[in-house]
Design a protein around this motif. Structure first.
Motif, PDB file in Angstrom:
ATOM      1  N   LEU A 144    -132.892   4.206  83.806  1.00  0.00           N
ATOM      2  CA  LEU A 144    -132.484   2.826  84.018  1.00  0.00           C
ATOM      3  C   LEU A 144    -133.640   1.942  83.575  1.00  0.00           C
ATOM      4  CD1 LEU A 144    -130.388   0.797  85.182  1.00  0.00           C
ATOM      5  CD2 LEU A 144    -131.626   0.957  87.349  1.00  0.00           C
ATOM      6  N   GLY A 145    -133.481   1.278  82.436  1.00  0.00           N
ATOM      7  CA  GLY A 145    -134.568   0.480  81.889  1.00  0.00           C
ATOM      8  C   GLY A 145    -135.770   1.351  81.594  1.00  0.00           C
ATOM      9  N   ASP A 146    -136.926   0.977  82.132  1.00  0.00           N
ATOM     10  CA  ASP A 146    -138.126   1.779  81.928  1.00  0.00           C
ATOM     11  C   ASP A 146    -138.476   2.593  83.171  1.00  0.00           C
ATOM     12  OD1 ASP A 146    -138.934  -0.249  83.588  1.00  0.00           O
ATOM     13  OD2 ASP A 146    -140.550  -0.980  82.298  1.00  0.00           O
ATOM     14  N   HIS A 147    -137.423   2.932  83.965  1.00  0.00           N
ATOM     15  CA  HIS A 147    -137.583   3.772  85.135  1.00  0.00           C
ATOM     16  C   HIS A 147    -136.628   4.965  85.053  1.00  0.00           C
ATOM     17  CE1 HIS A 147    -139.697   0.279  86.691  1.00  0.00           C
ATOM     18  NE2 HIS A 147    -140.092   0.991  87.736  1.00  0.00           N
ATOM     19  N   VAL A 148    -136.887   5.961  85.875  1.00  0.00           N
ATOM     20  CA  VAL A 148    -135.994   7.105  85.980  1.00  0.00           C
ATOM     21  C   VAL A 148    -135.632   7.288  87.443  1.00  0.00           C
ATOM     22  CG1 VAL A 148    -137.960   8.717  86.055  1.00  0.00           C
ATOM     23  CG2 VAL A 148    -135.678   9.582  85.524  1.00  0.00           C
ATOM     24  N   LEU A 149    -134.342   7.445  87.711  1.00  0.00           N
ATOM     25  CA  LEU A 149    -133.838   7.663  89.061  1.00  0.00           C
ATOM     26  C   LEU A 149    -133.709   9.155  89.323  1.00  0.00           C
ATOM     27  CD1 LEU A 149    -132.434   6.631  91.709  1.00  0.00           C
ATOM     28  CD2 LEU A 149    -130.264   6.801  90.440  1.00  0.00           C
ATOM     29  N   ASP A 150    -134.278   9.613  90.427  1.00  0.00           N
ATOM     30  CA  ASP A 150    -134.098  10.999  90.866  1.00  0.00           C
ATOM     31  C   ASP A 150    -132.647  11.141  91.308  1.00  0.00           C
ATOM     32  OD1 ASP A 150    -133.955  13.401  92.290  1.00  0.00           O
ATOM     33  OD2 ASP A 150    -136.034  13.259  92.960  1.00  0.00           O
ATOM     34  N   ALA A 151    -131.805  11.667  90.415  1.00  0.00           N
ATOM     35  CA  ALA A 151    -130.363  11.669  90.653  1.00  0.00           C
ATOM     36  C   ALA A 151    -129.977  12.587  91.806  1.00  0.00           C
ATOM     37  CB  ALA A 151    -129.629  12.096  89.377  1.00  0.00           C
ATOM     38  N   GLY A 152    -130.633  13.730  91.931  1.00  0.00           N
ATOM     39  CA  GLY A 152    -130.309  14.642  93.021  1.00  0.00           C
ATOM     40  C   GLY A 152    -130.648  14.047  94.375  1.00  0.00           C
ATOM     41  N   ALA A 153    -131.836  13.462  94.480  1.00  0.00           N
ATOM     42  CA  ALA A 153    -132.238  12.848  95.743  1.00  0.00           C
ATOM     43  C   ALA A 153    -131.340  11.667  96.086  1.00  0.00           C
ATOM     44  CB  ALA A 153    -133.699  12.403  95.656  1.00  0.00           C
ATOM     45  N   ALA A 154    -130.935  10.901  95.072  1.00  0.00           N
ATOM     46  CA  ALA A 154    -130.030   9.782  95.306  1.00  0.00           C
ATOM     47  C   ALA A 154    -128.682  10.276  95.809  1.00  0.00           C
ATOM     48  CB  ALA A 154    -129.862   8.970  94.025  1.00  0.00           C
ATOM     49  N   ALA A 155    -128.189  11.339  95.203  1.00  0.00           N
ATOM     50  CA  ALA A 155    -126.893  11.884  95.615  1.00  0.00           C
ATOM     51  C   ALA A 155    -126.932  12.388  97.054  1.00  0.00           C
ATOM     52  CB  ALA A 155    -126.484  13.010  94.662  1.00  0.00           C
ATOM     53  N   ARG A 156    -128.030  13.039  97.433  1.00  0.00           N
ATOM     54  CA  ARG A 156    -128.151  13.516  98.822  1.00  0.00           C
ATOM     55  C   ARG A 156    -128.237  12.342  99.788  1.00  0.00           C
ATOM     56  NH1 ARG A 156    -131.738  17.373  96.446  1.00  0.00           N
ATOM     57  NH2 ARG A 156    -133.506  16.023  97.002  1.00  0.00           N
ATOM     58  N   ALA A 157    -129.014  11.325  99.424  1.00  0.00           N
ATOM     59  CA  ALA A 157    -129.196  10.183 100.317  1.00  0.00           C
ATOM     60  C   ALA A 157    -127.906   9.404 100.536  1.00  0.00           C
ATOM     61  CB  ALA A 157    -130.272   9.251  99.755  1.00  0.00           C
ATOM     62  N   LEU A 158    -127.033   9.412  99.533  1.00  0.00           N
ATOM     63  CA  LEU A 158    -125.793   8.642  99.623  1.00  0.00           C
ATOM     64  C   LEU A 158    -124.572   9.501  99.897  1.00  0.00           C
ATOM     65  CD1 LEU A 158    -126.511   6.145  96.707  1.00  0.00           C
ATOM     66  CD2 LEU A 158    -126.599   5.682  99.162  1.00  0.00           C
ATOM     67  N   GLY A 159    -124.809  10.766 100.216  1.00  0.00           N
ATOM     68  CA  GLY A 159    -123.719  11.643 100.625  1.00  0.00           C
ATOM     69  C   GLY A 159    -122.744  12.021  99.531  1.00  0.00           C
ATOM     70  N   SER A 160    -123.205  12.148  98.297  1.00  0.00           N
ATOM     71  CA  SER A 160    -122.313  12.492  97.187  1.00  0.00           C
ATOM     72  C   SER A 160    -121.929  13.968  97.223  1.00  0.00           C
ATOM     73  CB  SER A 160    -122.996  12.191  95.845  1.00  0.00           C
ATOM     74  OG  SER A 160    -122.265  12.741  94.774  1.00  0.00           O
ATOM     75  N   PRO A 161    -120.659  14.292  96.972  1.00  0.00           N
ATOM     76  CA  PRO A 161    -120.258  15.706  96.889  1.00  0.00           C
ATOM     77  C   PRO A 161    -120.841  16.417  95.669  1.00  0.00           C
ATOM     78  CG  PRO A 161    -118.447  14.271  96.219  1.00  0.00           C
ATOM     79  CD  PRO A 161    -119.517  13.375  96.766  1.00  0.00           C
ATOM     80  N   TYR A 162    -121.439  15.675  94.750  1.00  0.00           N
ATOM     81  CA  TYR A 162    -122.010  16.263  93.540  1.00  0.00           C
ATOM     82  C   TYR A 162    -123.525  16.440  93.632  1.00  0.00           C
ATOM     83  CZ  TYR A 162    -117.445  15.380  91.438  1.00  0.00           C
ATOM     84  OH  TYR A 162    -116.113  15.377  91.156  1.00  0.00           O
ATOM     85  N   ALA A 163    -124.062  16.322  94.838  1.00  0.00           N
ATOM     86  CA  ALA A 163    -125.513  16.425  94.997  1.00  0.00           C
ATOM     87  C   ALA A 163    -126.048  17.749  94.480  1.00  0.00           C
ATOM     88  CB  ALA A 163    -125.895  16.230  96.461  1.00  0.00           C
ATOM     89  N   ASP A 164    -125.306  18.830  94.701  1.00  0.00           N
ATOM     90  CA  ASP A 164    -125.797  20.142  94.277  1.00  0.00           C
ATOM     91  C   ASP A 164    -125.885  20.252  92.765  1.00  0.00           C
ATOM     92  OD1 ASP A 164    -126.609  22.885  94.909  1.00  0.00           O
ATOM     93  OD2 ASP A 164    -124.726  23.450  93.924  1.00  0.00           O
ATOM     94  N   LEU A 165    -125.027  19.550  92.030  1.00  0.00           N
ATOM     95  CA  LEU A 165    -125.066  19.588  90.567  1.00  0.00           C
ATOM     96  C   LEU A 165    -126.267  18.831  90.022  1.00  0.00           C
ATOM     97  CD1 LEU A 165    -121.344  18.956  89.543  1.00  0.00           C
ATOM     98  CD2 LEU A 165    -122.535  21.143  89.697  1.00  0.00           C
ATOM     99  N   LEU A 166    -126.720  17.831  90.761  1.00  0.00           N
ATOM    100  CA  LEU A 166    -127.770  16.950  90.259  1.00  0.00           C
ATOM    101  C   LEU A 166    -129.164  17.353  90.726  1.00  0.00           C
ATOM    102  CD1 LEU A 166    -125.875  13.567  90.740  1.00  0.00           C
ATOM    103  CD2 LEU A 166    -126.268  14.784  88.597  1.00  0.00           C
ATOM    104  N   ALA A 167    -129.243  18.078  91.825  1.00  0.00           N
ATOM    105  CA  ALA A 167    -130.554  18.502  92.335  1.00  0.00           C
ATOM    106  C   ALA A 167    -130.938  19.835  91.723  1.00  0.00           C
ATOM    107  CB  ALA A 167    -130.518  18.582  93.856  1.00  0.00           C
TER     108      ALA A 167
END
Length: 403
Positions: free
Chosen positions: A36-59
């Protein structure tokens, strides 16, 4: 500027969100990130923090589990990511999970299963034909307009952008040599290409039709298929490229999902020969892409090849690759072949730009026919996005170091 407040017009805004894999210097753990712009989002950690069912795919330390999950998962994850980075209510949760790009190490984003390289630009093929067969009645080979020509490459030497490229050695023989000699390549070249990344596998014996290609291909990236022209010229008859092409293929650290490129879809050039049914895309949705590529040597732009001119599309290449029953695997990578436009400043290789060394390039640091040790080659690109935006593709860069 706060990481969520991406400047207007940034080609890596919320409309893009390409995927990569990163680590924090000093730590061995790798994980999926989204730019995102000149940053990178830890997608797995974000998915876990927001309760996504796809957290395991991203972490995970690679994109392969996400690639294998298929198109429904790809679309669901992209919708979720877009909401996470645009809905203000998520900012407090996600802010600690965004890191400046300059503070992380980027890695090869997926495990490459197989690698195939095509030869899909008519402009490139005609230029090569004119260079090596100047007296031929037709600069194209008889099969070129009937099938996407390609060859199977070496998956083990696909490397991420930023990896140094060691000048390859091998046999070569010039017309003046009485016998072949061995040594470092003296005609090292680049090929500006686009790579397509396969997610969903296919069954052996079941070809992938044109209409299904987007069910299998997750996204695309810039690709530089480094080429030792002198080694290639001596070895390629009768079986084709081998050592001259297998020493290094550089890909971007970021994979742009096809869903981010809907506004860049375009029809390919008009077909001049009737196509066999499995390649006939007359009644299918456009599968060409309007990608604007730039090639720079030591920071100096030498070419701007337009991907929209490619005669054979990624859908046709996948259909041809599998028509004999060959199966796809998650992580398969196939390259478009050198992208060249009709103008001199749109040629995607030094072979064409210098006309096989006859017309050296004038660079600020001296003339070039082929690459010298220390040269840095960078491919960058953008595509039209929604509402007049631009979708940036992750750059590919590599520095030549001596053998």
């Amino acid at each position: 500027m706060p990481p969520f407040d991406v400047p207007e017009g940034d080609p890596f805004g919320p409309h893009n969100l390409p995927y990569g894999v990163f680590s924090i210097p000093g730590e061995r753990e790798r994980t999926v990130g989204v730019r995102l712009g000149d940053h990178v989002l830890d997608a797995g950690a974000a998915a876990r923090a927001l309760g996504s069912p796809y957290a395991d795919l991203l972490a995970r330390p690679t994109l392969n589990p996400l690639l294998a999950a298929g198109r429904t998962a790809w679309s669901d994850v992209r919708r979720a990511l877009t909401a996470w980075v645009t809905v203000p209510a998520h900012r407090e949760t996600l802010a600690p999970l965004l890191r400046p790009l300059s503070s992380v190490t980027l890695h090869l984003p997926f495990e490459v299963a197989d690698y195939v390289d095509f030869y899909a630009s008519e402009n490139h093929a005609r230029n090569v034909g004119r260079i090596f067969r100047p007296d031929a009645a037709d600069s194209l080979t008889p099969n070129w307009k009937h099938l996407p020509i390609g060859y199977h490459g070496r998956a083990g030497t696909v490397v991420v952008s930023g990896t140094d490229v060691i000048r390859p050695s091998g046999q070569r023989r010039s017309p003046a040599d009485p016998a072949p000699v061995f040594g470092p390549s003296v005609r090292l070249d680049i090929e500006a290409e686009v790579g397509f990344v396969v997610g969903t596998p296919s069954e052996p014996g079941r070809p992938v039709p044109l209409r299904d290609w987007r069910e299998h291909v997750f996204g695309l990236c810039l690709l530089n298929d480094w080429s030792a022209r002198d080694i290639q010229a001596w070895e390629y008859v009768p079986l084709g490229p081998f050592l001259g092409k297998s020493f290094a293929t550089s890909v971007a650290a970021w994979i742009t999902p096809l869903d981010a490129l809907e506004d860049a879809r375009t029809a390919p050039p008009e077909r001049t020969h009737p196509l066999l049914p499995y390649l006939d895309d007359t009644d299918t949705e456009p599968s060409g892409y309007d990608l604007r590529i730039s090639v720079a040597v030591n920071g100096h732009v030498v070419s701007e090849p337009p991907f929209s001119t490619m005669y054979w599309t990624a859908a046709q290449q996948l259909a041809h690759l599998t028509v004999n029953g060959a199966s796809l695997r998650t992580g398969d990578l196939y390259g478009s072949g050198t992208v060249s436009g009709p103008a001199e400043r749109e040629r995607g290789s030094l072979l064409e730009l210098t006309w096989n060394g006859r017309d050296p390039l004038e660079l600020p640091d001296g003339k070039r026919t082929f690459l010298e040790d220390g040269d840095v080659v960078t491919l960058s690109a953008w595509a039209p996005g929604p509402d007049g935006t631009r979708v940036g593709l992750g750059e590919v860069t590599g520095r030549v170091i001596p053998a």
